[in-house]
Design an enzyme around this catalytic site. Structure first.
Site, mmCIF file in Angstrom:
data_model
loop_
_atom_site.group_PDB
_atom_site.id
_atom_site.type_symbol
_atom_site.label_atom_id
_atom_site.label_comp_id
_atom_site.label_asym_id
_atom_site.label_seq_id
_atom_site.Cartn_x
_atom_site.Cartn_y
_atom_site.Cartn_z
ATOM 1 C CB SER A 66 50.887 109.357 14.614
ATOM 2 O OG SER A 66 51.379 110.555 14.207
ATOM 3 C CE LYS A 67 43.682 109.411 15.565
ATOM 4 N NZ LYS A 67 43.016 108.852 16.363
ATOM 5 N NE ARG A 68 54.356 113.649 15.084
ATOM 6 C CZ ARG A 68 54.448 112.337 14.965
ATOM 7 N NH1 ARG A 68 53.563 111.470 16.222
ATOM 8 N NH2 ARG A 68 55.950 111.944 15.281
ATOM 9 C CG HIS A 69 52.875 112.640 9.955
ATOM 10 N ND1 HIS A 69 53.252 112.073 11.273
ATOM 11 C CD2 HIS A 69 54.252 113.327 10.335
ATOM 12 C CE1 HIS A 69 54.448 111.242 11.482
ATOM 13 N NE2 HIS A 69 54.890 113.112 10.821
ATOM 14 N N GLY A 70 48.516 114.255 9.771
ATOM 15 C CA GLY A 70 47.260 114.460 8.992
ATOM 16 C C GLY A 70 46.586 112.941 8.791
#
Length: 496
Positions: free
Chosen positions: A240-244
């Site tokens: 997801s976006k939290r991983h980049g």
């Protein structure tokens, strides 16, 4: 393959091309190219509220960047609504579907009262009664009549999968507003486009039994299914976006090479059967098979992607590396198109590129960490300056070394090191004090290639100019440096 392979990539334009979608597109493309088949692009844009032309173009742009050319399409589901209604009508006529007149609230209550499998009163209506209510204008949806028994299929990746039909609800094919659901549209398209293999993410496994039932009800051949393992972040959670960044083009904008991303994605869930990791497109095309796809979820690691990118930059032909660097410098406003570019300029630039390429991670590094090799317009890294430029002894040492370099007839790798170490020894300080300070002065960074190699790439003129700047920074006396250009100093790349 007895029959020509026909595969498809069918993104929904409710977002840009993300990593998971790109991997699915890539595996379909590789499978088609490996077996001389056709790769079809289909846009599933029936979510009218969330789909947009901008998202469609973003998906196409991402595919073009990766070099995933399609043989047919793009086809748009929004342009095929009448065809889906035809399929629904055929299923109604054959008794494989029925009209459901239940409202939304009735359907919710039906689900709440029937935990295992909702039973719809509409399923027992006679065709005549159902037809009369429809003719009277009563709104209805069309539901598929799930038959008793079990649905079994052999997945090309996951193996044998069996589902008891009793756990499948009579799912909606056509909503009351005439818009098809995913199951109806995707199966109709796959039948019409004669898809032989459906290769998609494992999150679609639960959809497969329903779609197989639709194929059978329509009297059509069921394609082969292969469900790819999910892609997780380093924390083993769904990517997801939290991983980049998750959009493919975001990685392009960050300086990753398309051939790198192509190579990297190919190994997310697939293995050639050995430990080799670097492949050309042609090699991947000749090696790819579904047998090499594993069941275990793949892990997307940005450090690994950086490693791939650095390997490609390290091994890239110098001419191509120069083109890449110039493009980055232009995009960043560093390169001056109006300046005359001479062979000496290219020679100086090539020397800089050869020096920094072992440390390069992304194309953007040339205008970022390596900016000082291509322009005099750069700043000192604040942390590096605080760490290496604060010693009061530099106030006397830097001017002394500057005068020594200016007066020396030699400016070679050996002479510059000998002069610096000689001054350090004479002054009773460690050579590292001067080396670290000059590294910041010449590159703006605390970590860089070898100092004396940097001096050779920059040349005497630029080295002395930057040492003068360092004198001003540490509050030392100013040292006048003659114009070295008139003395045959090496040329520098054009600067703004």
């Amino acid at each position: 393959m007895d029959k020509q392979v026909r595969v498809r990539f069918a993104p929904s334009p409710t977002g840009y091309l993300h990593v998971g979608g790109a991997r699915t597109a890539l595996f379909n493309w590789l499978f088609a190219r490996r077996y001389g088949g056709r790769f079809i692009l289909r846009v599933e844009d029936t979510d009218f509220a969330r789909s947009s032309d901008e998202m469609v173009e973003g998906i196409l742009r991402g595919m073009r960047w990766l070099g995933l050319d399609w043989d047919e399409g793009p086809f748009y589901q929004s342009q095929r609504l009448d065809r889906y209604r035809e399929t629904a009508a055929l299923l109604l006529d054959g008794g494989n579907a029925y009209r459901c007149f239940c409202g939304v609230e009735d359907t919710r209550k039906n689900y709440a009262d029937n935990i295992n499998k909702p039973e719809h009163e509409c399923a027992t209506l006679s065709p005549e009664a159902s037809g009369r209510r429809a003719a009277a204008g009563e709104p209805f949806a069309v539901r598929f009549r799930v038959p008793p028994g079990k649905t079994t299929f052999t997945d090309g990746v996951m193996g044998k999968i069996e589902v008891d039909n009793s756990i499948l609800e009579d799912f909606v094919l056509l909503r009351s507003d005439g818009v098809p659901t995913y199951h109806l549209s995707v199966v109709t398209d796959d039948m019409d486009m004669e898809i032989t293999h459906v290769i998609r993410g494992a999150d679609h496994i639960s959809n497969t039994p329903k779609q197989i039932l639709l194929y059978r009800a329509a009297g059509r051949h069921v394609p082969e299914f292969a469900h790819l393992p999910l892609i997780l972040g380093p924390d083993k959670q769904r990517l997801s976006k939290r991983h980049g960044a998750t959009s493919v083009m975001a990685y392009a904008d960050e300086g990753y090479l398309p051939e790198v991303f192509f190579n990297f994605l190919s190994l997310l869930g697939w293995s050639p059967g050995n430990d080799r990791e670097i492949f050309t497109r042609e090699e991947l095309t000749s090696l790819f098979s579904l047998e090499g796809v594993g069941k275990a979820n793949a892990v997307f690691g940005i450090d690994k992607l950086d490693w791939f990118n650095s390997q490609y930059l390290r091994d890239m032909p110098l001419e191509k590396l120069r083109e890449l660097a110039i493009a980055d410098l232009k995009n960043s406003g560093v390169w001056n198109d109006a300046a005359a570019v001479t062979p000496d300029i290219y020679a100086s630039m090539d020397a800089a590129l050869e020096l920094v390429r072992p440390r390069a991670r992304k194309a953007g590094d040339f205008s970022g960490n390596f900016r000082a090799f291509f322009t005099d317009d750069f700043s000192y890294d604040s942390a590096a300056a605080a760490k290496f430029l604060s010693d009061p002894e530099l106030k006397e040492l830097i001017p002394a070394l500057l005068e020594k370099y200016e007066a020396s007839e030699e400016f070679t790798l050996q002479s510059t090191e000998a002069d610096l170490r000689g001054l350090a020894e004479k002054s009773g300080v460690k050579a590292g004090l001067l080396i670290n300070a000059l590294r910041v002065a010449l590159t703006g960074q605390g970590v860089a290639p070898g100092l004396f190699e940097i001096m050779q790439v920059l040349g005497k003129k630029r080295t002395l100019d930057r040492m003068q700047r360092l004198c001003r920074h540490v509050g030392a006396r100013d040292i006048k440096v003659p114009d070295m250009r008139a003395m045959g100093a090496p040329a520098s790349p054009p600067v703004v």
